[in-house]
Enzyme design. Structure first.
Site, PDB file in Angstrom:
ATOM      1  N   LEU A 503       0.829  -1.204   0.000  1.00  0.00           N
ATOM      2  CA  LEU A 503       0.000   0.000   0.000  1.00  0.00           C
ATOM      3  C   LEU A 503       0.863   1.255   0.000  1.00  0.00           C
ATOM      4  O   LEU A 503       0.460   2.286  -0.496  1.00  0.00           O
ATOM      5  CB  LEU A 503      -0.906   0.029   1.236  1.00  0.00           C
ATOM      6  CG  LEU A 503      -1.985  -1.050   1.333  1.00  0.00           C
ATOM      7  CD1 LEU A 503      -2.642  -1.000   2.692  1.00  0.00           C
ATOM      8  CD2 LEU A 503      -3.018  -0.862   0.247  1.00  0.00           C
ATOM      9  N   GLY A 504       2.040   1.166   0.576  1.00  0.00           N
ATOM     10  CA  GLY A 504       2.884   2.352   0.626  1.00  0.00           C
ATOM     11  C   GLY A 504       4.153   2.091   1.398  1.00  0.00           C
ATOM     12  O   GLY A 504       4.296   1.060   2.052  1.00  0.00           O
ATOM     13  N   VAL A 505       5.072   3.022   1.265  1.00  0.00           N
ATOM     14  CA  VAL A 505       6.340   2.935   1.967  1.00  0.00           C
ATOM     15  C   VAL A 505       6.494   4.222   2.756  1.00  0.00           C
ATOM     16  O   VAL A 505       6.349   5.308   2.197  1.00  0.00           O
ATOM     17  CB  VAL A 505       7.516   2.781   0.978  1.00  0.00           C
ATOM     18  CG1 VAL A 505       8.820   2.674   1.739  1.00  0.00           C
ATOM     19  CG2 VAL A 505       7.308   1.557   0.113  1.00  0.00           C
ATOM     20  N   ARG A 510       7.310  -0.616   5.351  1.00  0.00           N
ATOM     21  CA  ARG A 510       6.349  -0.801   4.271  1.00  0.00           C
ATOM     22  C   ARG A 510       4.991  -1.190   4.826  1.00  0.00           C
ATOM     23  O   ARG A 510       4.901  -1.855   5.851  1.00  0.00           O
ATOM     24  CB  ARG A 510       6.837  -1.916   3.353  1.00  0.00           C
ATOM     25  CG  ARG A 510       8.077  -1.519   2.618  1.00  0.00           C
ATOM     26  CD  ARG A 510       8.777  -2.713   2.043  1.00  0.00           C
ATOM     27  NE  ARG A 510       9.802  -2.222   1.124  1.00  0.00           N
ATOM     28  CZ  ARG A 510       9.706  -2.332  -0.204  1.00  0.00           C
ATOM     29  NH1 ARG A 510       8.697  -2.946  -0.760  1.00  0.00           N
ATOM     30  NH2 ARG A 510      10.641  -1.812  -0.970  1.00  0.00           N
ATOM     31  N   ASP A 621       3.759  14.863  13.014  1.00  0.00           N
ATOM     32  CA  ASP A 621       3.924  14.544  11.594  1.00  0.00           C
ATOM     33  C   ASP A 621       2.576  14.599  10.881  1.00  0.00           C
ATOM     34  O   ASP A 621       2.203  13.680  10.169  1.00  0.00           O
ATOM     35  CB  ASP A 621       4.595  13.174  11.444  1.00  0.00           C
ATOM     36  CG  ASP A 621       5.297  13.028  10.097  1.00  0.00           C
ATOM     37  OD1 ASP A 621       5.424  14.052   9.387  1.00  0.00           O
ATOM     38  OD2 ASP A 621       5.685  11.912   9.738  1.00  0.00           O
TER      39      ASP A 621
END
Ligand SMILES: *[C@@H]1O[C@H](CO)[C@@H](O)[C@H](O)[C@H]1NC(C)=O
Ligand SMILES: *[C@@H]1O[C@H](CO)[C@@H](O)[C@H](O)[C@H]1NC(C)=O
Ligand SMILES: *[C@@H]1O[C@H](CO)[C@@H](O)[C@H](O)[C@H]1NC(C)=O
Ligand SMILES: *[C@@H]1O[C@H](CO)[C@@H](O)[C@H](O)[C@H]1NC(C)=O
Ligand SMILES: *[C@@H]1O[C@H](CO)[C@@H](O)[C@H](O)[C@H]1NC(C)=O
Ligand SMILES: *[C@@H]1O[C@H](CO)[C@@H](O)[C@H](O)[C@H]1NC(C)=O
Ligand SMILES: *[C@@H]1O[C@H](CO)[C@@H](O)[C@H](O)[C@H]1NC(C)=O
Ligand SMILES: *[C@@H]1O[C@H](CO)[C@@H](O)[C@H](O)[C@H]1NC(C)=O
Ligand SMILES: *[C@@H]1O[C@H](CO)[C@@H](O)[C@H](O)[C@H]1NC(C)=O
Ligand SMILES: *[C@@H]1O[C@H](CO)[C@@H](O)[C@H](O)[C@H]1NC(C)=O
Ligand SMILES: *[C@@H]1O[C@H](CO)[C@@H](O)[C@H](O)[C@H]1NC(C)=O
Ligand SMILES: *[C@@H]1O[C@H](CO)[C@@H](O)[C@H](O)[C@H]1NC(C)=O
Length: 837
Positions: A503-505, A510, A621
């Site tokens: 799905l994403g890094v 990951r 963040d």
């Protein structure tokens, strides 16, 4: 007793200093791969072949040329694995490291495809640097405190190569670089002695290219013309180089006299309307770094003392007002220089600018500059390129392997050019084999490359000892984290971490989509097991999430701590990150109302973080990739890896190293390193701007003033013209009053000072108000179909009044009702009938 008047003393010393030529205690000039001495630009480079250990995977490449014309750029050493040179340092202190690269054409090796990482013992000089077909000279300044300096070359990818054509390691005179320099605006001393620099610009204003032949310290000075701002009408003046009078502070080592003998001054302002203009140099820089700026002056312009007075600006900050060179140096044609530190936060536009312009105090309207040096300063990760540290770039992350590091030192010569030693580090192999034994991912689809992911600096260390066996499941169980998964369960759920379910890094690792046996979709976040920082974030995330439950925070289902793995299992967010719905994908544009609802959801989540627990939690963040949307587009805040507990009641802030994502970082936090909830509010303001404009927070390819969305959006918002830069898909489909309210909210969030920003609770209320305006207008629009001329002027005016009182009410919002999901209509009725809150 002899009295010497000051000018005489200066003269005496200048004679003295110009006689005493600096001889560098360490002076290594190495031509890699060459078989003979090569004289290049006045200096002799010696071959490294005597000292190079060939068992490392290094090869020599030559360019087919006429051997009569030798150059250091005709041979190179090529490395297909990790290789190091070690230099014995006879005199500790600052050293220049100059690396010469030229991707030679050769049928055996394709050097244009090389990507090089270069490390010293403590600093990252280059990280994944690739080449076009040109010669490159990189110069670094590193303070060596031990008796050796090791330069390590690593191919950045397993399939690529590293190479180098020539290396210089040369002592820097102690007096050249001070221990401290002052930052700009506000001015405060900035310690330099432990930092490394990369020379990014060294300009000789109005003068020719100077190479090592013309500079006793081997520096290279370039002409400045290509960096002059178009509006700068420049006239070059020159003087006889021998007429330059060095002083005690500015000596021959500071810069060659050929730098001071040419200067840029203001041309006759024929084509400029205002005769009083600035000479401006625009220097593209990597905005994530701070820079050390040294300006060189020498008054070769005026005929008499105290005539020439001008202002010096760095990044629009008045760095030196009313600079009167002749009174500072007590004479004409006497060199003068000054140093400034330009902070990373101050040129979000991607360029550093330096200007000189006339000051009203001078008799003549003129300004001058002779030279300019700009050095990039190493960051928190001790890197000059990216955010990875030396430790994370060395194979094995400097872990247990370092004990097994085999250092082979051979050869040592006598004379000025002594031992250049290559160290073969067997770490690579040792690590490769040990991970193969341990790592279960090799059994997967063969995609076993696990390169260290860039993380957010290294100041934060967490002493956590982890066991690499199955027993560790118990160690975390006490934190009530929900289910403890076995590694096999995770493997099954993700089809052995199939890349197609990636799905994403992110900074931590990951994220894969998974499916549990009972059919539940989950998101599986797999941390990089090599990284200590990853471990810290893994812990933080677990600790935070175990304390928090909220409809607008992503919830944790379980974890797996088996076999050195750091795996977290979350609820699956079907619609992914907010960002992918704004830009950079094929997803349909979100309608305004939905965007408002998403922002409100995220604001609720953050408000809960700030006020819900006994001590507030600062996310640190906040960004559009950390706001996730479930299948019903309910927004949830994710990624608590950087979160920090906020100040306790008797504190106003938490002092901490700056972390977060560029483009979202609160400038005040950045400057003062003091964290408050208002830093999240700032980041959220950036998110709001992204939601309106549908572009990334930072886009370096745009013109300077547009690069940073916070700046760009604020500029238009202050003019009341935010709708001019909003997402084109919203044109005509958004209630202008709602947009206005939204824009004002974003503007308040992005205030320079935290105290001027609203609390998250206030932001929430303002957004709900904007949503209400939008809903009202939608209702009215429908009504309009039947009865026109029903303009929503009056109710909105009334609401505006109430709203101001809400914004001004300060942090009076108590922690109550945080968790509630009050319907907007209930909120609206409170807005219209504000009770004594
Ligand atoms: C190369 O230069 C070094 C130092 O300048 C000198 O000692 C050596 O003799 C030279 N070698 C050759 C082959 O010229
Ligand atoms: C050395 O390089 C060759 C070819 O580039 C490669 O096949 C070999 O595996 C490398 N050896 C090591 C120890 O890296
Ligand atoms: C390529 O480099 C090798 C040395 O590695 C050299 O022998 C060969 O002549 C070079 N080929 C060309 C075409 O330059
Ligand atoms: C070498 O020199 C000869 C004659 O000067 C020239 O014809 C030839 O092209 C040169 N070769 C290279 C590779 O520069
Ligand atoms: C020697 O090299 C220089 C620059 O590297 C070049 O300008 C010059 O033309 C070359 N001379 C010959 C004879 O190849
Ligand atoms: C060398 O590598 C570059 C980049 O990977 C590629 O564009 C180029 O075609 C390659 N050249 C040769 C001769 O293989
Ligand atoms: C190195 O840079 C290239 C593009 O320049 C990128 O594709 C690659 O992923 C990078 N490798 C690492 C390890 O960051
Ligand atoms: C180099 O570092 C040491 C130790 O941090 C310091 O004492 C020394 O002053 C530094 N030297 C320079 C030239 O900055
Ligand atoms: C630099 O030095 C070389 C060699 O001494 C000389 O030919 C050249 O003219 C010098 N350049 C300048 C700008 O003086
Ligand atoms: C600045 O000084 C130079 C050198 O004296 C002179 O040529 C130039 O005209 C001056 N510029 C202005 C705007 O007076
Ligand atoms: C020169 O530049 C500074 C900083 O950008 C600016 O404040 C000043 O107004 C400029 N002066 C002139 C005459 O344009
Ligand atoms: C407009 O009026 C018609 C008939 O009077 C009614 O059926 C329709 O629902 C009205 N539309 C709206 C949006 O109120």
């Amino acid at each position: 007793m002899v009295f010497i008047t000051r000018p005489l003393l200066v003269l005496f010393l200048s004679c003295y200093t110009s006689l005493a030529l600096y001889t560098p205690p360490d002076n290594y000039l190495i031509s890699c791969g060459s078989s003979q001495n090569i004289t290049f630009q006045g200096r002799t480079f010696v071959p490294d072949s005597l000292h190079l250990l060939k068992t490392g995977n290094s090869s020599v490449v030559e360019e087919a040329t006429n051997s009569s014309n030798l150059s250091i750029y005709q041979t190179a050493c090529v490395f297909s694995g990790l290789a190091s040179y070690r230099f014995r340092i006879s005199s500790p202190g600052r050293h220049w490291i100059r690396l010469h690269f030229s991707p030679i054409k050769n049928s055996t090796w394709n050097l244009t495809s090389a990507s090089v990482t270069v490390l010293t013992d403590d600093f990252v000089l280059l990280n994944n640097f690739s080449f076009k077909n040109q010669q490159i000279l990189k110069e670094y300044t590193v303070n060596v405190t031990t008796d050796s300096l090791t330069l390590t070359f690593i191919p950045s990818n397993k399939s690529s190569l590293a190479f180098v054509n020539a290396i210089e390691v040369v002592s820097v005179p102690d007096s050249l670089i001070p221990d401290h320099a002052n930052t700009l605006h506000p001015s405060s001393p900035f310690p330099l002695s432990r930092l490394a620099f990369e020379t990014v610009y060294r300009l000789n204003m109005g003068g020719p290219l100077l190479t090592s032949e013309n500079d006793t310290l081997g520096r290279r000075w370039e002409n400045d013309a290509e960096y002059l701002h178009v509006n700068s009408s420049v006239l070059v003046v020159t003087a006889n180089p021998s007429s330059i009078k060095y002083s005690v502070s500015a000596t021959q080592e500071t810069a060659p006299n050929m730098v001071y003998a040419t200067a840029d001054t203001m041309g006759e302002a024929a084509n400029v309307a205002n005769p009083s203009f600035n000479l401006t140099w625009v220097l593209p820089v990597d905005p994530e770094f701070s820079y050390f700026v040294r300006v060189h002056f020498c008054d070769i312009v005026s005929q008499a003392m105290n005539e020439l007075v001008f202002n010096l600006y760095v990044n629009d900050d008045l760095a030196h007002p009313s600079l009167d060179l002749s009174s500072l140096t007590n004479g004409l044609k006497v060199p003068y220089f000054n140093d400034y530190i330009s902070n990373a936060s101050s040129y979000s536009g991607g360029s550093l600018t330096v200007s000189v312009g006339p000051d009203s105090q001078g008799d003549i309207t003129n300004a001058t500059m002779s030279g300019l040096e700009v050095f990039k300063i190493s960051n928190e990760a001790n890197s000059l390129s990216g955010l990875s540290s030396v430790k994370s770039l060395l194979p094995g992350g400097g872990g247990s392997c370092s004990n097994e590091k085999k250092v082979v030192i051979i050869g040592s010569a006598v004379g000025a050019v002594t031992s250049v030693l290559l160290i073969a580090v067997c770490c690579y192999c040792c690590l490769a084999s040990s991970t193969r034994k341990k790592s279960p991912r090799e059994g997967g689809n063969g995609n076993g490359n696990w390169l260290p992911l860039p993380l957010y600096g290294l100041s934060q260390t967490l002493t956590a000892s982890r066991k690499s066996n199955t027993a560790s499941c118990i160690s975390l169980a006490s934190t009530h984290l929900g289910r403890c998964f076995t590694f096999q369960e995770i493997m099954d759920a993700t089809s052995k971490f199939d890349e197609s379910s990636l799905l994403g890094v992110g900074g931590f690792g990951r994220v894969y989509k998974g499916n549990l046996e009972d059919g539940t979709d989950v998101a599986v976040k797999r941390g990089n097991p090599r990284s200590e920082q990853g471990m810290a974030e893994f812990r933080t995330e677990i600790e935070m999430l175990s304390k928090l439950r909220h409809r607008h925070l992503v919830s944790l289902i379980g974890y797996c701590d088996e076999r050195s793995e750091m795996i977290l299992v979350y609820e699956y967010m079907a619609n992914g990150p907010l960002r992918s719905h704004l830009y950079g994908g094929e997803l349909p544009p979100l309608p305004w109302k939905r965007r408002l609802e998403i922002c409100i959801g995220a604001a609720r989540g953050l408000h809960y973080l700030h006020t819900g627990a006994s001590r507030s939690i600062i996310h640190r963040d906040v960004k559009t990739t950390n706001i996730l949307l479930d299948k019903n587009f309910v927004a949830k805040v994710a990624d608590f890896g950087l979160s920090k507990t906020g100040p306790s009641l008797d504190q106003t802030h938490v002092s901490t190293a700056v972390k977060g994502s560029f483009g979202y970082l609160d400038p005040e936090y950045f400057r003062r390193q003091q964290l408050t909830e208002k830093s999240d509010v700032y980041s959220f303001g950036v998110v709001l701007m992204e939601v309106i404009c549908c572009r990334p927070a930072l886009n370096p390819v745009l013109p300077r003033e547009q690069v940073n969305i916070a700046e760009w959006g604020m500029a238009w918002q202050k003019k009341g013209l935010l709708d001019q830069i909003m997402d084109i898909n919203l044109a005509g489909k958004v209630n202008l009053a709602s947009l206005k309210k939204f824009g004002e909210t974003a503007e308040k969030c992005l205030e320079e000072y935290g105290v001027d920003r609203p609390s998250m609770g206030d932001v929430l209320w303002n957004l709900e108000y904007a949503l209400q305006l939008e809903e009202t207008s939608l209702a009215l629009m429908e009504a309009d179909d039947n009865s026109t001329n029903h303009i929503p002027g009056i109710p909105m005016g009334a609401m505006e009044t109430f709203d101001n009182s809400i914004v001004d009410r300060g942090g009076g919002n108590s922690g109550t009702g945080i968790d509630d999901d009050a319907t907007t209509s209930a909120v609206f009725s409170q807005l219209v009938h504000p009770r004594g809150r």
